[in-house]
Design an enzyme around this catalytic site. Structure first.
Site, PDB file in Angstrom:
ATOM      1  N   VAL A  21       0.898  -1.289  -0.425  1.00 35.00           N
ATOM      2  CA  VAL A  21       0.024  -0.121   0.118  1.00 35.00           C
ATOM      3  C   VAL A  21       0.612   1.172  -0.030  1.00 35.00           C
ATOM      4  CG1 VAL A  21      -1.576   1.672   1.421  1.00 35.00           C
ATOM      5  CG2 VAL A  21      -2.213  -0.925   0.891  1.00 35.00           C
ATOM      6  N   TYR A  22       1.550   1.073   0.941  1.00 34.43           N
ATOM      7  CA  TYR A  22       2.620   2.296   1.164  1.00 34.43           C
ATOM      8  C   TYR A  22       3.130   3.116  -0.352  1.00 34.43           C
ATOM      9  CZ  TYR A  22       6.349   5.830   2.378  1.00 34.43           C
ATOM     10  OH  TYR A  22       7.690   6.660   2.322  1.00 34.43           O
TER      11      TYR A  22
END
Length: 260
Positions: A153-154
C-alpha cells in the site's frame, strides 16, 4: 511585488520542517500544517523574518482535509508542498484496516484534494508550483520478494504520486502552473523511528538535501526529481519504457494470450 506564499503539509518535523526553513530563508511567507501544534508553533517562532500561520489538523480525517483545502482555495498560494505522510510499513495481509485507510487518506486523498483546491486560483493567476514528496519505493514494484520488504500500500501511494504529478504537469502545459514530485531514498528523519524501525546504521540523506534537490529539480524543469540518483538517464529510460508500453497496445489480443 507580491510576497510568495507557500503551504507545507507535514511541517512539524523532517522534510516538511526542512522545506519550511529553506523557503523562509528564501523569503516565502508560510502556512505550516501538521498534527502537532506545539512543534508547529516552535518552528514558526524560529522563523521571525516571514509571516507564518500555523494550522494544526489531521490530514487523515475529512475535516482536516476540508480545512486545509479551503485555505488552498481561498489564499493566493504560489506553492503547495504535499509532504504529510505516515509509514505503516507492512505486508497488506498484516496491515490493519484503520492503518490502511489512514495511509491512503494522508498520502493519496489529501494531496489530491489540496492540489485540486489550489489549482483554479493558480491557473487564474498564471503561476504556481505543486510539489509532492514521494520516494524511490515508487519504482520498486518489480522487485522480487527476496530483495525488498513488502509494503504494497505504501509503495502504491508513492507510485500514484509520481503518475499523478507527471500527468498533471502535462495537463497544465501553457498555464504557468507546474506539477512536480520528489523521490528521495532513505532520509534521516524520525519518520521510521515512530514505527520502531532503527535505521541508524543505514546511510541516509539529510532532509535539507532532499529540499535542495526538489527546489533545484524544479528550476531544471524536472517533473520527477530523484535526489540520490546520479545518472538521470536511468529515470528517463523508465519513462521511455512506460510510454513504449503504453504506445504498444492494440485492440487485438496479444499472441501470447491466444493459446488458451
Amino acid at each position: 511585488m507580491t510576497p510568495s506564499l507557500t503551504l507545507v503539509t507535514g511541517a512539524s518535523s523532517g522534510i516538511g520542517k526542512a522545506f519550511a526553513e529553506r523557503l523562509a530563508a528564501d523569503g516565502h511567507d508560510l502556512i505550516l500544517v501538521g498534527r502537532r501544534r506545539e512543534r508547529l508553533e516552535a518552528l514558526a517562532a524560529a522563523l521571525p523574518d516571514v509571516r507564518v500561520r500555523v494550522v494544526a489538523v489531521d490530514l487523515a480525517t475529512d475535516d482536516g482535509i476540508d480545512t486545509v483545502a479551503e485555505l488552498c482555495a481561498e489564499l493566493p498560494l504560489t506553492m503547495l508542498v504535499n509532504n504529510a505522510g505516515v509509514a505503516h510499513y507492512m505486508p497488506l495481509a498484516d496491515l490493519p484496516a484503520a492503518k490502511a485507510r489512514e495511509l491512503l487518506t494522508v498520502k493519496t486523498v489529501a494531496p489530491t484534494m489540496l492540489t485540486r483546491a489550489a489549482l483554479p486560483g493558480m491557473i487564474e493567476r498564471g503561476t504556481g508550483i505543486l510539489l509532492t514528496v514521494a520516494g524511490m519505493i515508487a519504482f520498486a514494484g518489480p522487485a522480487p520478494a527476496s530483495l525488498m520488504p513488502r509494503r504494497a500500500v505504501y509503495a502504491g501511494t508513492l507510485a500514484h504520486a509520481v503518475a499523478m504529478s507527471q500527468t498533471l504537469h502535462a495537463e497544465l502545459d501553457g498555464t504557468g502552473v507546474t506539477a512536480h514530485v520528489v523521490c528521495p531514498g532513505v532520509v534521516a528523519t524520525e519518520f521510521h523511528e515512530v514505527q520502531g524501525m532503527d535505521l541508524s546504521a543505514v546511510p541516509r540523506m539529510s532532509a535539507a538535501d532532499v529540499v535542495t534537490a526538489a527546489l533545484t529539480g524544479i528550476r531544471l524543469g524536472e517533473t520527477v526529481s530523484a535526489p540520490g540518483v546520479e545518472d538521470y538517464h536511468l529515470l528517463e529510460e523508465v519513462f521511455r519504457a512506460d510510454l513504449a508500453a503504453f504506445g504498444g497496445q492494440s485492440p487485438k489480443l496479444a499472441s501470447r494470450y491466444q493459446s488458451g
